[in-house]
Each structure stands twice: as structure tokens, then as C-alpha cells.
Design an enzyme around this catalytic site. Structure first.
Site, short mmCIF file in Angstrom:
data_model
loop_
_atom_site.label_atom_id
_atom_site.label_comp_id
_atom_site.label_asym_id
_atom_site.label_seq_id
_atom_site.Cartn_x
_atom_site.Cartn_y
_atom_site.Cartn_z
N ARG A 154 -21.56 -13.72 14.23
CA ARG A 154 -20.43 -13.41 15.11
C ARG A 154 -20.98 -13.37 16.53
O ARG A 154 -22.15 -13.04 16.75
CB ARG A 154 -19.82 -12.06 14.75
CG ARG A 154 -19.30 -11.95 13.32
CD ARG A 154 -18.81 -10.54 13.03
NE ARG A 154 -18.26 -10.40 11.68
CZ ARG A 154 -18.98 -10.04 10.60
NH1 ARG A 154 -20.28 -9.75 10.75
NH2 ARG A 154 -18.42 -9.95 9.43
N LYS B 250 -20.59 -5.69 11.53
CA LYS B 250 -19.45 -4.77 11.49
C LYS B 250 -19.83 -3.49 10.76
O LYS B 250 -20.60 -3.51 9.81
CB LYS B 250 -18.26 -5.43 10.79
CG LYS B 250 -17.55 -6.49 11.63
CD LYS B 250 -16.29 -6.97 10.94
CE LYS B 250 -15.50 -7.92 11.83
NZ LYS B 250 -14.25 -8.38 11.18
N HIS C 177 -16.20 -18.60 17.54
CA HIS C 177 -16.07 -18.20 16.13
C HIS C 177 -15.97 -19.42 15.22
O HIS C 177 -16.35 -19.36 14.05
CB HIS C 177 -14.86 -17.29 15.94
CG HIS C 177 -14.96 -16.41 14.74
ND1 HIS C 177 -15.88 -15.38 14.64
CD2 HIS C 177 -14.27 -16.41 13.57
CE1 HIS C 177 -15.75 -14.77 13.47
NE2 HIS C 177 -14.78 -15.38 12.81
N ARG D 50 -19.20 -20.34 13.75
CA ARG D 50 -19.52 -19.55 12.55
C ARG D 50 -18.81 -20.14 11.34
O ARG D 50 -19.41 -20.27 10.26
CB ARG D 50 -19.10 -18.11 12.79
CG ARG D 50 -19.23 -17.17 11.59
CD ARG D 50 -18.93 -15.75 12.08
NE ARG D 50 -18.52 -14.84 11.03
CZ ARG D 50 -19.36 -14.10 10.29
NH1 ARG D 50 -20.67 -14.23 10.48
NH2 ARG D 50 -18.91 -13.27 9.37
#
Length: 323
Positions: free
Chosen positions: A175, A201, A269, A272
Site C-alpha cells: 500500500r 493496517k 493502488h 498493488r
């Protein structure tokens, strides 16, 4: 400041009495300390519950108390959700809103402040499945090529920095917050290691392999960066030497995707997404990709099987003589 972040500020609301705002503050502190939710999730939950309390105060014509909130009826919740949908709020946001309200309700029940049974009776809104849009392999590689920035008026060290960040996003599937959160000490020199320890996260750490050519790009940037990069500081810095902001990389990708003729979906993103999709198309194991991406649930990673299936169907339709 503790490792988990600054203290939750006391909630203040005109639409609810002090007992409700006190329990909201305690609930958010619990989510941060025990559940280790990210600041963005806590901010969203705070906003969602606040909006619900404002609605209920207007709906009932009186300030919300704990006893009144515990006596919430399903019709009250449906009215609130209908109001939010009328504001053109999407299904995913409504799901998050309901999840936040249920979390607050469960907290009140555990603390002996009443059982908000109406929240369990509400069905979660349906959300249409949208597949991520990966970037083609050749184009994804070009984002990490500093030569693509020819004609850019910024300093060459910034070109090198941006190339290193994008190579890291595509090469390790990070991320953007994980890449920009790396400390200088976290990144091995080329030939001295091939693993990064990434904080994702929920403040969870994981080991992620990193390619030697990506480490070489990072080292090229470090060598020309005009600012000191101490071991405890961020490896990627902005034009004035402070921590690099995600928006800077997003703007860089906007410029490059125009030069490369790519759609608006080509975002940081998306690199990713491309990492996961290209691994899967080359025979990568779904469980291994889950670990690399830092997904808590395999179902989150399985969206990439949908992309791969679509690709196979495209090949079938274009190549089969009877298609």
C-alpha cells in the site's frame, strides 16, 4: 503519545447527553487500544455514529440518551439508512456505517449499558462486486523508469525518488502508506538482504520480499537525495525534506499515465493490484499472495481470481475457432 497513538479526544455533541458522548469516547479508545483500528477507520466510525445520533435527535425530537438509544427500533435504523442513501451514499459506505453502529451497540452491551437489538435485525445493504483494474505488465514496469520523466522540470533526485516508490509498490505489492512509512533502517542495501518488515493496517507487521533491482533504485535515490536520511527517519522525503505525502505520488502518476496513454484507473493502488494479478497469472499461490498483501481474509484476495478468470475468457474468445 503512546505507541498506539494520541489519546482519543472527548466527544462533544449537542444532540446527545453526556452519558452517550462518554461511552462513545470509551468505545473509540477501546477500538484503538484493543482492536488496533487505523486512525482513518476510527475517524469514519466517529463520523457515522455522530450522523446517526444527529438524525435520531431530529427524528425523535429530543436529545439521545443511553436508555433511548438502547430502545432503538428497526424502523429508526431503516429511516436513518434511507436518509443516508438519499444523500447518494454508496453501498460500501452504508455497510461501514452499519458496522460502526453495531460495534458501538456491542460495546454498550458488554459494558452493561443496554442491548441495542434493532441493529442486529437490519440486513446489510447489497454491494455490487467491482473488480480491481490492474495495469498491463509492460506499462507497470515503465512507471518505475526514471527515463519516462524526461522533460519534467523537477530535480533529478525527485525523479529517482518517484521511480523507487513506484517500483516498490509494483515489486512488493505495498500500500502507498506502507511504502511511505518505511524507515531508512527498514530498507537493506542491495545484496545485503531481500526482505522488508512492513507495518500495515491495524499496526500489524509482515515480511515482504523485495527485488534486488528495486533495492538498487532505492539506493540510487538515497545517493542523490540532498537531505540527510537518518536510520530512524523516513527513507522517502518530500521536496523540503519532510515526510513524503501520498498525494505527491498520486500526482506523479497522473502525469505519467497521461504520457503513457493509460486510463484514470492507473493509480498507485493499481500497482498493488497489478502485483497480485500478475503473480496469480504466473501461477502464484492464492494463500501466499494473501500473506504478501497483508489481507486478513482470503476472501479479500480472491477478487483477483475474478480478474484472472476474465483474462482467460478473453483469450478463449479471441483464440477458439468456434468462439
Amino acid at each position: 503519545m503512546t505507541k498506539s497513538g494520541p489519546a482519543i479526544q472527548p466527544i462533544e455533541l449537542d444532540c446527545a447527553d453526556d452519558s452517550v458522548t462518554l461511552e462513545m469516547t470509551r468505545w473509540l479508545s477501546h477500538l484503538r487500544a484493543e482492536r488496533r483500528l487505523s486512525p482513518k477507520t476510527l475517524e469514519a466510525y466517529t463520523r457515522d455514529v455522530r450522523q446517526c445520533l444527529v438524525f435520531l435527535a431530529e427524528h425523535w425530537g429530543t436529545r439521545v440518551t443511553l436508555s433511548r438509544f438502547a430502545a432503538l427500533e428497526a424502523t429508526d435504523v431503516r429511516a436513518f439508512m434511507a436518509m443516508r442513501r438519499a444523500d447518494d451514499i454508496g453501498g460500501r459506505s452504508l455497510m461501514r456505517t452499519l458496522a460502526g453502529l453495531r460495534s458501538f451497540g456491542r460495546f454498550l452491551e458488554r459494558e452493561g449499558k443496554g442491548r441495542v437489538g434493532a441493529l442486529s435485525a437490519i440486513r446489510a445493504p447489497k454491494v455490487g462486486k467491482t473488480l480491481p483494474k490492474p495495469i498491463q505488465m509492460a506499462a507497470a514496469k515503465r512507471f518505475a523508469d526514471a527515463d519516462e520523466r524526461a522533460g519534467d522540470e523537477r530535480d533529478p533526485w525527485i525523479w529517482a525518488r518517484d521511480a523507487a516508490v513506484m517500483a516498490l509498490l509494483y515489486g512488493s505489492g505495498l500500500r502507498i502508506s506502507e511504502a511511505l512509512g518505511l524507515k531508512r533502517r527498514d530498507v537493506p542495501l542491495p545484496g545485503a538482504g531481500d526482505v522488508l518488515i512492513v507495518t500495515g493496517k491495524g499496526n500489524k507487521t509482515r515480511m515482504v520480499p523485495v527485488l534486488q533491482n528495486v533495492l538498487a533504485l532505492i539506493q540510487d535515490y538515497v545517493a542523490v537525495c540532498p537531505y540527510p536520511l537518518p536510520p530512524e527517519g523516513p527513507v522517502f522525503v518530500g521536496a523540503r525534506g519532510g515526510p513524503l505525502k501520498a498525494r505527491i505520488i498520486q500526482l506523479t502518476m497522473e502525469r505519467l499515465r497521461g504520457a503513457l496513454g493509460l486510463p484514470d484507473s492507473a493509480t498507485p493502488h493499481a500497482l498493488r493490484h497489478s502485483f497480485a494479478t500478475h503473480l496469480l497469472s504466473r501461477g502464484g499461490d492464492l494463500r501466499a499472495i494473501q500473506e504478501l498483501l497483508g489481507h486478513a481474509s482470503l476472501s479479500t484476495t480472491q477478487i483477483y481470481t475474478g480478474i484472472d478468470s476474465e483474462r482467460l475468457l478473453e483469450v478463449y474468445r479471441s483464440a477458439h475457432p468456434r468462439a
